[in-house]
Write an enzyme that holds these catalytic residues in place. Structure first.
Site, PDB file in Angstrom:
ATOM      1  CE  LYS A  20      -2.216   1.268   3.985  1.00  0.00           C
ATOM      2  NZ  LYS A  20      -3.444   1.294   4.877  1.00  0.00           N
ATOM      3  CB  SER A  49      -2.088   2.301 -16.521  1.00  0.00           C
ATOM      4  OG  SER A  49      -1.507   3.287 -17.013  1.00  0.00           O
ATOM      5  CB  THR A  83      -6.024   1.161 -13.128  1.00  0.00           C
ATOM      6  OG1 THR A  83      -5.335   1.499 -14.333  1.00  0.00           O
ATOM      7  CG2 THR A  83      -4.799   1.655 -12.056  1.00  0.00           C
ATOM      8  CE1 TYR A  84      -1.239  -0.597 -18.008  1.00  0.00           C
ATOM      9  CE2 TYR A  84      -3.772  -0.822 -17.583  1.00  0.00           C
ATOM     10  CZ  TYR A  84      -2.370  -0.342 -18.376  1.00  0.00           C
ATOM     11  OH  TYR A  84      -2.476   0.134 -19.664  1.00  0.00           O
ATOM     12  CB  ALA A 119      -7.926   5.719 -14.101  1.00  0.00           C
TER      13      ALA A 119
END
Length: 121
Positions: free
Chosen positions: A9, A25, A57-58, A75
């Site tokens: 995180k 992304s 997302t990535y 996003a």
């Protein structure tokens, strides 16, 4: 038995850009990616503290030392520059691994510089 657990995180990152015209992304400074143990292309959840939005997302690598945290594509509609977000990654772990597993928790300041790295909840 497998458990889906918090892996990593980045807490209270500041959105530095929102690029609607990119293909998708989140772009994150390489230093933050490395500190959090994230991988390029890894799925992450983004939680916007300012507006309550939550998206998946990535990860895309941003320039080291740039402090960039940029939401791209669709996003970009979910955050504004200056919003505080939490970037969360999960991992599947079996019961044996759980005993010694500790997630990477990265705390950053308003400029996305690392304040502290914690390895517990």
């Amino acid at each position: 038995m497998m458990f889906e657990m918090l892996y990593s995180k980045i807490h209270r990152a500041t959105v530095t850009d929102a690029n609607l015209n990119y293909t998708g992304s989140i772009t994150i400074d390489k230093n933050l990616i490395d500190a959090a143990g994230l991988k390029i292309g890894q799925k992450v959840d983004i939680v916007n503290i300012n507006n309550g939005e939550r998206i998946s997302t990535y990860v895309i690598e941003g320039k080291s030392g740039s402090n960039i945290v940029c939401l791209n594509g669709a996003a970009a509609r979910k955050a504004q520059v200056g919003d505080k977000i939490i970037i969360i990654a999960y991992v599947m772990i079996d019961e044996k691994e759980l005993q010694n597993f500790k997630p990477n928790i990265i705390l950053v300041d308003e400029k996305n510089s690392i304040i502290k790295k914690e390895e517990h909840l």
